[in-house]
Every structure is written in C-alpha cells, then in structure tokens.
Design a protein around this motif. Structure first.
Motif, PDB file in Angstrom:
ATOM      1  N   LEU A  97      61.823  43.165  28.046  1.00  0.00           N
ATOM      2  CA  LEU A  97      60.473  43.708  27.955  1.00  0.00           C
ATOM      3  C   LEU A  97      59.918  43.315  26.587  1.00  0.00           C
ATOM      4  O   LEU A  97      60.659  43.261  25.611  1.00  0.00           O
ATOM      5  CB  LEU A  97      60.497  45.234  28.047  1.00  0.00           C
ATOM      6  CG  LEU A  97      61.088  45.888  29.291  1.00  0.00           C
ATOM      7  CD1 LEU A  97      61.283  47.377  29.046  1.00  0.00           C
ATOM      8  CD2 LEU A  97      60.185  45.668  30.478  1.00  0.00           C
ATOM      9  N   SER A  98      58.614  43.095  26.487  1.00  0.00           N
ATOM     10  CA  SER A  98      58.087  42.617  25.208  1.00  0.00           C
ATOM     11  C   SER A  98      56.632  43.008  25.003  1.00  0.00           C
ATOM     12  O   SER A  98      55.769  42.670  25.817  1.00  0.00           O
ATOM     13  CB  SER A  98      58.217  41.092  25.118  1.00  0.00           C
ATOM     14  OG  SER A  98      57.551  40.583  23.987  1.00  0.00           O
TER      15      SER A  98
ATOM     16  N   TYR B 276      55.047  41.159  36.995  1.00  0.00           N
ATOM     17  CA  TYR B 276      55.991  41.390  35.900  1.00  0.00           C
ATOM     18  C   TYR B 276      55.522  42.478  34.946  1.00  0.00           C
ATOM     19  O   TYR B 276      56.110  42.649  33.878  1.00  0.00           O
ATOM     20  CB  TYR B 276      56.218  40.091  35.127  1.00  0.00           C
ATOM     21  CG  TYR B 276      56.961  39.032  35.902  1.00  0.00           C
ATOM     22  CD1 TYR B 276      58.346  38.919  35.839  1.00  0.00           C
ATOM     23  CD2 TYR B 276      56.271  38.147  36.737  1.00  0.00           C
ATOM     24  CE1 TYR B 276      59.021  37.951  36.549  1.00  0.00           C
ATOM     25  CE2 TYR B 276      56.941  37.166  37.458  1.00  0.00           C
ATOM     26  CZ  TYR B 276      58.317  37.075  37.361  1.00  0.00           C
ATOM     27  OH  TYR B 276      58.985  36.105  38.077  1.00  0.00           O
ATOM     28  N   VAL B 277      54.489  43.201  35.302  1.00  0.00           N
ATOM     29  CA  VAL B 277      53.996  44.295  34.463  1.00  0.00           C
ATOM     30  C   VAL B 277      54.638  45.593  34.945  1.00  0.00           C
ATOM     31  O   VAL B 277      54.541  45.943  36.122  1.00  0.00           O
ATOM     32  CB  VAL B 277      52.463  44.407  34.522  1.00  0.00           C
ATOM     33  CG1 VAL B 277      51.970  45.595  33.691  1.00  0.00           C
ATOM     34  CG2 VAL B 277      51.829  43.113  34.009  1.00  0.00           C
ATOM     35  N   THR B 278      55.311  46.303  34.043  1.00  0.00           N
ATOM     36  CA  THR B 278      55.967  47.554  34.405  1.00  0.00           C
ATOM     37  C   THR B 278      54.930  48.624  34.715  1.00  0.00           C
ATOM     38  O   THR B 278      53.746  48.478  34.414  1.00  0.00           O
ATOM     39  CB  THR B 278      56.871  48.050  33.267  1.00  0.00           C
ATOM     40  OG1 THR B 278      56.049  48.412  32.146  1.00  0.00           O
ATOM     41  CG2 THR B 278      57.868  46.985  32.850  1.00  0.00           C
ATOM     42  N   SER B 279      55.395  49.730  35.286  1.00  0.00           N
ATOM     43  CA  SER B 279      54.478  50.797  35.671  1.00  0.00           C
ATOM     44  C   SER B 279      53.784  51.428  34.475  1.00  0.00           C
ATOM     45  O   SER B 279      52.739  52.064  34.625  1.00  0.00           O
ATOM     46  CB  SER B 279      55.218  51.873  36.465  1.00  0.00           C
ATOM     47  OG  SER B 279      56.266  52.431  35.690  1.00  0.00           O
ATOM     48  N   ASP B 280      54.354  51.255  33.269  1.00  0.00           N
ATOM     49  CA  ASP B 280      53.671  51.771  32.081  1.00  0.00           C
ATOM     50  C   ASP B 280      53.024  50.660  31.265  1.00  0.00           C
ATOM     51  O   ASP B 280      52.627  50.873  30.124  1.00  0.00           O
ATOM     52  CB  ASP B 280      54.617  52.599  31.211  1.00  0.00           C
ATOM     53  CG  ASP B 280      55.818  51.803  30.699  1.00  0.00           C
ATOM     54  OD1 ASP B 280      56.216  50.832  31.373  1.00  0.00           O
ATOM     55  OD2 ASP B 280      56.362  52.149  29.637  1.00  0.00           O
ATOM     56  N   GLY B 281      52.906  49.456  31.851  1.00  0.00           N
ATOM     57  CA  GLY B 281      52.058  48.433  31.260  1.00  0.00           C
ATOM     58  C   GLY B 281      52.687  47.516  30.241  1.00  0.00           C
ATOM     59  O   GLY B 281      52.007  47.036  29.328  1.00  0.00           O
ATOM     60  N   ILE B 282      53.984  47.224  30.367  1.00  0.00           N
ATOM     61  CA  ILE B 282      54.660  46.288  29.465  1.00  0.00           C
ATOM     62  C   ILE B 282      55.078  45.055  30.260  1.00  0.00           C
ATOM     63  O   ILE B 282      55.549  45.162  31.397  1.00  0.00           O
ATOM     64  CB  ILE B 282      55.903  46.940  28.816  1.00  0.00           C
ATOM     65  CG1 ILE B 282      55.492  48.127  27.959  1.00  0.00           C
ATOM     66  CG2 ILE B 282      56.672  45.929  27.971  1.00  0.00           C
ATOM     67  CD1 ILE B 282      54.660  47.778  26.759  1.00  0.00           C
TER      68      ILE B 282
ATOM     69  N   PRO C   7      47.974  46.798  37.587  1.00  0.00           N
ATOM     70  CA  PRO C   7      48.828  46.383  36.469  1.00  0.00           C
ATOM     71  C   PRO C   7      48.042  45.977  35.234  1.00  0.00           C
ATOM     72  O   PRO C   7      48.482  46.227  34.108  1.00  0.00           O
ATOM     73  CB  PRO C   7      49.621  45.207  37.053  1.00  0.00           C
ATOM     74  CG  PRO C   7      48.842  44.749  38.241  1.00  0.00           C
ATOM     75  CD  PRO C   7      48.165  45.955  38.779  1.00  0.00           C
ATOM     76  N   TRP C   8      46.873  45.356  35.416  1.00  0.00           N
ATOM     77  CA  TRP C   8      46.118  44.899  34.249  1.00  0.00           C
ATOM     78  C   TRP C   8      45.470  46.066  33.521  1.00  0.00           C
ATOM     79  O   TRP C   8      45.330  46.054  32.292  1.00  0.00           O
ATOM     80  CB  TRP C   8      45.084  43.854  34.667  1.00  0.00           C
ATOM     81  CG  TRP C   8      45.756  42.602  35.123  1.00  0.00           C
ATOM     82  CD1 TRP C   8      45.923  42.168  36.399  1.00  0.00           C
ATOM     83  CD2 TRP C   8      46.411  41.638  34.286  1.00  0.00           C
ATOM     84  NE1 TRP C   8      46.636  40.990  36.420  1.00  0.00           N
ATOM     85  CE2 TRP C   8      46.946  40.638  35.144  1.00  0.00           C
ATOM     86  CE3 TRP C   8      46.591  41.508  32.914  1.00  0.00           C
ATOM     87  CZ2 TRP C   8      47.648  39.539  34.656  1.00  0.00           C
ATOM     88  CZ3 TRP C   8      47.298  40.421  32.425  1.00  0.00           C
ATOM     89  CH2 TRP C   8      47.818  39.448  33.291  1.00  0.00           C
ATOM     90  N   SER C   9      45.083  47.092  34.261  1.00  0.00           N
ATOM     91  CA  SER C   9      44.559  48.285  33.617  1.00  0.00           C
ATOM     92  C   SER C   9      45.657  48.996  32.840  1.00  0.00           C
ATOM     93  O   SER C   9      45.451  49.446  31.706  1.00  0.00           O
ATOM     94  CB  SER C   9      43.955  49.214  34.678  1.00  0.00           C
ATOM     95  OG  SER C   9      43.336  50.324  34.074  1.00  0.00           O
ATOM     96  N   ARG C  10      46.846  49.103  33.442  1.00  0.00           N
ATOM     97  CA  ARG C  10      47.976  49.716  32.744  1.00  0.00           C
ATOM     98  C   ARG C  10      48.345  48.906  31.501  1.00  0.00           C
ATOM     99  O   ARG C  10      48.659  49.459  30.445  1.00  0.00           O
ATOM    100  CB  ARG C  10      49.184  49.814  33.684  1.00  0.00           C
ATOM    101  CG  ARG C  10      49.070  50.900  34.737  1.00  0.00           C
ATOM    102  CD  ARG C  10      49.294  52.294  34.110  1.00  0.00           C
ATOM    103  NE  ARG C  10      49.040  53.333  35.088  1.00  0.00           N
ATOM    104  CZ  ARG C  10      49.971  53.863  35.888  1.00  0.00           C
ATOM    105  NH1 ARG C  10      51.207  53.421  35.824  1.00  0.00           N
ATOM    106  NH2 ARG C  10      49.651  54.816  36.733  1.00  0.00           N
ATOM    107  N   LEU C  11      48.347  47.586  31.638  1.00  0.00           N
ATOM    108  CA  LEU C  11      48.713  46.733  30.505  1.00  0.00           C
ATOM    109  C   LEU C  11      47.739  46.911  29.351  1.00  0.00           C
ATOM    110  O   LEU C  11      48.138  47.057  28.189  1.00  0.00           O
ATOM    111  CB  LEU C  11      48.774  45.277  30.965  1.00  0.00           C
ATOM    112  CG  LEU C  11      49.217  44.233  29.926  1.00  0.00           C
ATOM    113  CD1 LEU C  11      50.037  43.137  30.591  1.00  0.00           C
ATOM    114  CD2 LEU C  11      48.034  43.594  29.214  1.00  0.00           C
ATOM    115  N   SER C  12      46.455  46.917  29.656  1.00  0.00           N
ATOM    116  CA  SER C  12      45.456  47.065  28.597  1.00  0.00           C
ATOM    117  C   SER C  12      45.556  48.435  27.954  1.00  0.00           C
ATOM    118  O   SER C  12      45.367  48.594  26.743  1.00  0.00           O
ATOM    119  CB  SER C  12      44.047  46.837  29.159  1.00  0.00           C
ATOM    120  OG  SER C  12      43.682  47.868  30.054  1.00  0.00           O
ATOM    121  N   ASN C  13      45.893  49.439  28.760  1.00  0.00           N
ATOM    122  CA  ASN C  13      46.042  50.794  28.251  1.00  0.00           C
ATOM    123  C   ASN C  13      47.188  50.894  27.254  1.00  0.00           C
ATOM    124  O   ASN C  13      47.049  51.453  26.163  1.00  0.00           O
ATOM    125  CB  ASN C  13      46.268  51.747  29.427  1.00  0.00           C
ATOM    126  CG  ASN C  13      46.749  53.105  28.986  1.00  0.00           C
ATOM    127  OD1 ASN C  13      46.108  53.750  28.180  1.00  0.00           O
ATOM    128  ND2 ASN C  13      47.885  53.525  29.513  1.00  0.00           N
TER     129      ASN C  13
END
Length: 495
Positions: free
Chosen positions: A471-472, A443-449, A160-166
């Motif tokens: 989502l935010s 709480y991080v979605t699969s596309d990083g939100i 999730p953290w990699s997706r979020l940063s992406n």
C-alpha cells in the motif's frame, strides 16, 4: 463530484483504532528519530519486546484488516507474527520488506478473527529480522491510517476515486519529506486545480507545516530516519519545494533549494546524485526548478531546468530503451523499469507545462523547449506499446511476468494526459489514459489507498521483480495526479 465531508464520516466508521498499547520501553537507535515526536514502539523477537494492542470497541459483524504503520526506516526483510493477546491464537504473519516511514501494512481477517482480536487484543512478535521493527502507536486522530487499527470492510459499494481523494486530503497521506511527500503534495494541488473548493490546498498546507518550525526552518529526517534539520538531504529531497513555492512563494526555505541546486551543478550544468544521474531528477529537480523559475521570473533557472531534462535524455536513453540510472563509469541500470518511465515522463510533462506558462522567454529557450516536447512525444509512443491488456504497465514494461505496477502506471498515464492537454500528444491517446484509470480503480482500498505498488528500490532490482507489493500514499498521490489531469482534459466525461 467529490463528496469530501460525506466520505470523511464514512471512513471514520470503518476505522477502529487501538486504544491501548502495552510494551516495554526501548530507546530509539542512536542517530535516528521518530517523526514529529509521535509515539512509537519497537516490535522485537524477545518476549520483553513484544507489543500488545487492545481495543475497547467490539467488532463482530464483518471481515476486515489489521493495520500497522512503520515509524523508522527499514533496510531488511522482517516478518511479524500476530497472535491473540490472551489465548495466543495465531492470526497470521505480516511480511514487511525494506519499508519507508509511514508505510502501512495489513493482515486480512475473517469476521471471526475481527471479533476475537477486538475482544482479546493482539500480540506482535518479530520472527524474522535482525533489529526491532518500529511502529507508530499514537498520533493525531486525523491520521487514522498511520495508527494501529482494525479496518472494517464496508458492505456497501463505494466510489474508489472519491475515497482516494478523501484519504489523500487528510493527514493519513503523510509521507517522509522528499520525493514521497512531493508526489502527495502534487496530487493535492492538482486536485485543487481540477476540482476547487480549497480543501485540497489547505491539506497540502497542513502537510508542509508539519515539516517546518515557527522560524520556517525544516525539521525532518532523511530516508534513513536520520535528522537533517535545516538541510536539503539530496536531489530527491527538492520535489516538495514545488508545492511550497505555490503555497508560500516568499518562504525562506525556497532559497535553500536554489542554493542546493547551484552547489551541486557539474560543469555541464547537470545535477547528479553522487556518482549517479537518475531519471528521478526530471521530476524532483527540473520540475520544482521550473516552478521557482516561473514565480521568481528567473531565466537562469529556466535554463537549468531544461539542462536537467536534456542531459538525462542524452544519458538515460539508449537505442530507444530508457534506464533509471546512468553512473559515472558509463554503466546503466534499471532498464525499462516502469518508474523510470514514470519519473522521466512526469518530469518532462510537468516541467514543460510550467514553462509554457512563462511569457517572454528568449527564442533560443523556446527552440529547446520544442525539442523536449518532441522527446516527450517519442517516449510516449514507445511506452504505449507496452500497455498491458489490463490497461496498466508491468514493473518492467517489456517483461509481463513481473506483473502490473500501479504507481508507475499512474504517473505514465498522467504524463500522457498532460501531453494531450499541452497539445504535444494526440487526443486519441486519452483512451489509453481512460483504460489505465479504470484499472487503477480496482487497486484502491475501501479507505482510499492505492495498492499494487512495488517497494522502493532500496534492495535493487531483485525486489522489483519478485511480485512483492505494498500500500502506498505516494502511489495514491500519483493516482490523484491522473484523476486531476483527466478532469482538466475531459472535464465533462470523468465522474
């Protein structure tokens, strides 16, 4: 490690953008403007105002979400019915309340619904609300989150953290210029400082360039979607200048921020938002002011930044309770609100971190800084009492029934980690930050939100207490600030 390129390819595969939009043309309300000249459509109650979305790519193998994003500020609660465009099969309802521009909304779909929608398309109808809801319909493909799309739910596990940063390091994380975009920009620059590589910094630069013309003049809209070109709309509008100063220290717009602060100063040096003194000012005024003080070597701005923190400490803290707002009639509101703690603590921590880097400050200034460090330690001790078993904080930290809130929790944990980094707080507090970080990942979605964020407080405290969540990208930026802070303070332990 952050695998940005790999995750970009991965995220591209889960977005299926609508490639055709059908609607009757409708004029943007007078005095309002769609950002950046992007295309938008108005979803209304009349059949003439229904918006249809179509896909040329079939999706039949997995469940997912239908997503749209808001293009004009919304000051009411609306509900959008989603039906298939050919057979009028009802898919569901989108519950959209008091939304800001660029805010995404989603409707969960089964695999069968995904296949039906991609085959027939959908029709959006407003079934609750006075005025049409404006949504983005076309824009840069680098911002897929902001355009109508189907999101495939990936079968494989993901970091999730990699997706979020992406996702943060893309145009999908754009927010309105002001405090919302400032949270994103700070997350980007913090990740750049913690991870390096240049990509986060370059994305921050691209974001900022969206809001300036070739002459360096601001071109943007205020929180009501009204054009305010060349102006600073208010105290929350100065947060992005901290990032601008770090990226382009000679940018002519920086003088606009300084001039605004000077014009708004009261006799005691405080800067109010009309008749209101708010905790936001710790972050949106004191912090960017400290950044400019450091860059320009201006002790007067150091003094003013400290005044913003000192006066807010005196006005917003009452019997160990923190309030978001202090009004000129002496009243206070939003007692123990999570994001009041977020803005207060994050503003203190980030401002003190910048000021600590300035060499040669007068002894009197250093004594004031020491007192403010004690205040950060005090409020940290107080707020840690309220951390939930899940590791996060409730919307109102002392009222568990209001449920956990992810954006404020991210900011509180970030401030705690920065406090440890500065030596203000004990290192054992990092376990609290670790707990928050671990829970935020859920709480991080699969596309990083980041999900689980309470809506902006345009509707007062009732909307904050009723369990409504969004989502935010702003919350995503705050979560990224925590990730960066933890990497800096525990570089070998955070993966």
């Amino acid at each position: 490690m952050y695998g940005y390129k790999d995750n970009t390819q991965q995220n591209d595969k889960i977005y299926v953008l609508a490639d055709t939009v059908s609607n009757q043309s409708c004029a943007v309300p007078e005095g309002k403007r769609i950002p950046f000249g992007w295309s938008a459509a108005a979803v209304g109650a009349s059949s003439k105002e229904w918006v249809r979305l179509f896909w040329s790519v079939p999706v039949s193998d997995q469940p997912g979400y239908l997503r749209i994003s808001v293009a004009l500020d919304l000051r009411e609660e609306v509900c959008v019915e989603v039906v298939t465009a050919v057979t009028s099969v009802q898919i569901g309802m989108l519950d959209i309340r008091y939304a800001s521009v660029f805010q995404p909304y989603q409707l969960q779909l089964t695999a069968a619904q995904m296949a039906l929608i991609s085959s027939e398309g959908v029709e959006l109808r407003l079934v609750k609300g006075r005025a049409p809801l404006w949504i983005f319909t076309e824009g840069p493909v680098e911002a897929p989150l902001l355009l109508p799309h189907l999101l495939r739910t990936p079968c494989e596990s993901f970091n999730p953290w990699s997706r979020l940063s992406n996702t943060l390091a893309s145009m999908s994380s754009l927010q309105p210029f002001g405090w919302l975009e400032g949270c994103v920009l700070d997350g980007l620059l913090d990740l750049e400082g913690a991870v390096g590589g240049g990509h986060f910094r370059e994305t921050a630069r691209k974001h900022i360039q969206m809001f300036f013309d070739k002459q360096g003049i601001l071109r943007y809209e205020n929180p009501r979607s009204e054009p305010v070109d060349g102006q600073v709309y208010g105290i929350e509008g100065t947060l992005p200048f901290a990032a601008l100063a770090q990226l382009e220290p000679q940018h002519p717009a920086l003088e606009k921020a300084i001039a605004f602060w000077l014009s708004e100063r009261a006799e005691d040096g405080s800067i109010w938002d009309g008749a209101m003194l708010s905790a936001e000012g710790c972050y949106t005024i004191a912090y960017p002011m400290a950044v400019l003080a450091k860059i320009y070597r201006r002790v007067d701005l150091v003094d003013s930044a400290l005044q913003q923190l000192e006066i807010r400490k005196n006005k917003l803290v009452c019997e160990n309770a923190l309030y978001l707002r202090y009004l000129s009639d002496g009243s206070r509101s939003f007692c123990h609100w999570t994001r009041a703690y977020a803005w207060y603590m994050l503003g203190f921590a980030r401002t003190l971190r910048v000021l600590q880097e300035i060499i040669g400050l007068p002894e009197a200034i250093l004594r004031r800084i020491d007192l403010l460090k004690r205040e950060l330690a005090r409020v940290a001790e107080e707020v840690m009492k309220y951390q939930s078993q899940e590791g996060l904080w409730f919307v109102y930290v002392n009222e568990p029934y209001t449920g956990v809130e992810t954006s404020g929790s991210s900011a509180i944990a970030t401030a705690l980690a920065i406090g440890v980094q500065l030596g203000i707080l004990d290192r054992n507090i990092l376990s609290i930050c670790d707990s928050a970080r671990g829970s935020l990942a859920k709480y991080v979605t699969s596309d990083g939100i980041l999900h689980g964020v309470t809506q902006n407080n345009k509707a007062g405290e009732e909307l904050q207490r009723n369990g409504y969540r969004i989502l935010s990208q702003m919350g995503t930026g705050l979560a990224a600030q925590l990730e960066a802070a933890m990497k800096l303070v525990k570089p070998y332990e955070v993966s």
